[in-house]
Design a protein around this motif. Structure first.
Motif, PDB file in Angstrom:
ATOM      1  N   CYS A 176      36.372  23.917  61.231  1.00 24.03           N
ATOM      2  CA  CYS A 176      35.728  23.273  60.080  1.00 24.03           C
ATOM      3  C   CYS A 176      36.751  22.535  59.227  1.00 24.03           C
ATOM      4  CB  CYS A 176      35.005  24.307  59.212  1.00 24.03           C
ATOM      5  SG  CYS A 176      33.578  25.077  60.007  1.00 24.03           S
ATOM      6  N   VAL A 195      27.106  16.936  52.264  1.00 25.90           N
ATOM      7  CA  VAL A 195      27.697  18.238  52.571  1.00 25.90           C
ATOM      8  C   VAL A 195      29.185  18.213  52.227  1.00 25.90           C
ATOM      9  CG1 VAL A 195      28.107  20.010  54.333  1.00 25.90           C
ATOM     10  CG2 VAL A 195      26.058  18.557  54.468  1.00 25.90           C
ATOM     11  N   ARG A 197      32.563  21.233  51.382  1.00 29.05           N
ATOM     12  CA  ARG A 197      32.923  22.650  51.405  1.00 29.05           C
ATOM     13  C   ARG A 197      32.792  23.268  50.015  1.00 29.05           C
ATOM     14  NH1 ARG A 197      36.197  24.989  55.690  1.00 29.05           N
ATOM     15  NH2 ARG A 197      36.697  27.150  55.167  1.00 29.05           N
ATOM     16  N   GLU A 198      32.319  24.504  49.966  1.00 26.16           N
ATOM     17  CA  GLU A 198      32.185  25.213  48.696  1.00 26.16           C
ATOM     18  C   GLU A 198      33.562  25.579  48.143  1.00 26.16           C
ATOM     19  OE1 GLU A 198      32.348  28.611  51.684  1.00 26.16           O
ATOM     20  OE2 GLU A 198      31.742  26.489  51.618  1.00 26.16           O
ATOM     21  N   SER A 200      36.590  27.743  46.865  1.00 22.66           N
ATOM     22  CA  SER A 200      37.179  29.035  47.204  1.00 22.66           C
ATOM     23  C   SER A 200      38.682  28.852  47.125  1.00 22.66           C
ATOM     24  CB  SER A 200      36.762  29.461  48.621  1.00 22.66           C
ATOM     25  OG  SER A 200      37.383  28.623  49.588  1.00 22.66           O
ATOM     26  N   GLU A 224      24.604  20.209  49.871  1.00 15.76           N
ATOM     27  CA  GLU A 224      24.886  21.526  50.433  1.00 15.76           C
ATOM     28  C   GLU A 224      26.391  21.772  50.329  1.00 15.76           C
ATOM     29  OE1 GLU A 224      23.498  22.013  54.419  1.00 15.76           O
ATOM     30  OE2 GLU A 224      21.379  21.666  53.888  1.00 15.76           O
ATOM     31  N   GLU A 225      26.778  22.837  49.645  1.00 12.93           N
ATOM     32  CA  GLU A 225      28.185  23.206  49.552  1.00 12.93           C
ATOM     33  C   GLU A 225      28.452  24.287  50.595  1.00 12.93           C
ATOM     34  OE1 GLU A 225      30.046  23.317  45.544  1.00 12.93           O
ATOM     35  OE2 GLU A 225      27.976  23.103  44.821  1.00 12.93           O
ATOM     36  N   ARG A 226      29.064  23.874  51.692  1.00  7.35           N
ATOM     37  CA  ARG A 226      29.342  24.758  52.830  1.00  7.35           C
ATOM     38  C   ARG A 226      30.361  24.069  53.728  1.00  7.35           C
ATOM     39  NH1 ARG A 226      27.380  22.392  57.286  1.00  7.35           N
ATOM     40  NH2 ARG A 226      25.506  21.080  57.174  1.00  7.35           N
ATOM     41  N   PRO A 227      31.018  24.829  54.613  1.00  4.30           N
ATOM     42  CA  PRO A 227      31.909  24.183  55.576  1.00  4.30           C
ATOM     43  C   PRO A 227      31.108  23.298  56.537  1.00  4.30           C
ATOM     44  CG  PRO A 227      32.348  26.543  55.440  1.00  4.30           C
ATOM     45  CD  PRO A 227      31.062  26.306  54.708  1.00  4.30           C
TER      46      PRO A 227
END
Length: 284
Positions: A176, A195, A197-198, A200, A224-227
Motif C-alpha cells: 500500500c 481515497v 491514507r488515514e 497514523s 475514504e481515509e484508508r490505505p
C-alpha cells in the motif's frame, strides 16, 4: 540577498551561521515546518503552528518563542525579503553541545532558524502537465507523523525519481502507498470516491491535506481515509498529491503506466482551484 532569522537576529544569508556542534547537524535532532505565502500572506499558518507544537512535544523539545512571536518573525521575513509568493521554512534543533547521544544540559538553548524561498506556487507548470511518479519501498523510520529534519531517505528517493525521468516517488509498504517524499497521496476511484491514507504514525499529518479534505467535503466529494494498493492506482480514474509547496498537483503516470487517461483529472483541478481560492481568502 535574503535576510534570514537565526537565534533572535535578522541577518544577511551570507553571514548567518550556526555551530558545527549543532545537534540538528550531528543527529538530525530537530523538527521543521514550511508555510506557503500568497500575495505576501501566510497560508494555513495556525495549522502549521499546531503541527510544529506537536512535533516538538513528541521529541521533547521546547520552542523559544510564543505563537504570536513566531507569526511576527514570519511577517518580518516577508517584509524584509519582499516575498509575494513562496515559502517560509522554520527549523528548531536541540542546540549546540558536545557530541553525546544524551540530551544536553537544560541551559543549552535550542537553535531557531527561519528563511524564505521565492517560488511560483499558483502558476505551477507541474499542476498543468501532471506529475510522473515512480514507486519505491518505504524504508523510513516509523514515526513519520513527526516532521523531523531527518529527510535523507526522501532525498534519495526523489533523486532516484529524477534519474528515472519522473517528478517524484510514492512510497510503498506492505503493498500500500504510505505517502510521497514530501506530500500526501490520493487516488480517485472509477466511482468518484477520493481515497487517501488515514492519519497514523505511518504518515505526516499534512496541513494542506487537512484543508483539501475540507474543500472536498464542501464539494460533496465522497472521501475514504484508508490505505490504497498499487493495483488500485492502476485502476483509478485519477491521482494527485497535496503539500504546502505544491498545493494540489495531479499525477498522470505511475511507474510508466498512465493513470486514467494520462491527463490531469477534473477532481484534482477542481480541488486545486477551490483550495487556492479559500487560501487567498483566509491567508493572514
Amino acid at each position: 540577498m535574503r535576510t534570514v532569522y537565526v537565534n533572535g537576529e535578522y541577518q544577511p544569508e551570507t553571514t548567518a551561521k550556526i555551530s558545527i556542534f549543532d545537534r540538528g547537524f550531528i543527529f538530525a535532532d530537530g523538527v521543521y515546518e514550511v508555510t506557503a505565502v500568497i500575495a505576501g500572506k501566510l497560508v494555513d499558518f495556525p495549522g502549521h503552528m499546531a503541527r510544529l507544537r506537536r512535533s516538538l512535544f513528541e521529541v521533547e523539545l521546547a520552542l523559544p518563542h510564543s505563537d504570536e512571536e513566531v507569526l511576527e518573525i514570519h511577517r518580518q521575513l516577508i517584509a524584509r525579503n519582499a516575498l509575494e509568493e513562496g515559502l517560509i521554512y522554520l527549523q528548531v534543533s536541540r542546540g549546540a553541545a558536545d557530541r553525546d547521544f544524551m540530551y544536553p544540559a537544560e541551559d543549552v538553548p535550542p537553535t531557531f532558524v527561519m528563511f524564505t524561498q521565492k517560488k511560483a506556487l499558483i502558476d505551477n507548470p507541474v499542476a498543468d502537465r501532471g506529475q510522473k511518479i515512480i514507486l519505491v519501498e518505504d524504508q523510513r523510520w516509523h514515526r513519520r507523523d513527526i516532521k523531523t529534519v531527518q529527510l535523507l531517505y526522501p532525498v534519495l528517493a526523489k533523486n532516484t525519481a529524477r534519474r528515472a525521468g519522473a517528478d517524484d516517488a510514492w512510497m510503498v509498504e506492505d503493498g500500500c502507498i504510505t505517502e510521497g517524499c514530501s506530500n500526501n497521496a490520493y487516488i480517485v476511484t472509477q466511482e468518484g470516491t477520493l481515497v487517501t491514507r488515514e492519519l497514523s504514525t505511518e504518515i505526516l499529518s499534512g496541513i494542506t491535506r487537512q484543508s483539501v479534505l475540507k474543500c472536498a467535503d464542501d464539494l460533496q466529494i465522497r472521501v475514504e481515509e484508508r490505505p490504497f494498493t498499487v493495483e488500485e492506482i492502476r485502476q483509478a480514474r485519477e491521482a494527485f498529491s497535496t503539500s504546502a509547496s505544491g498545493f494540489v498537483n495531479p499525477v498522470v503516470s505511475v511507474d510508466g503506466t498512465a493513470v486514467g487517461d494520462g491527463k490531469p483529472g477534473p477532481v484534482a483541478h477542481r480541488l486545486r482551484e477551490v483550495y487556492i481560492r479559500a487560501s487567498r481568502a483566509m491567508a493572514i
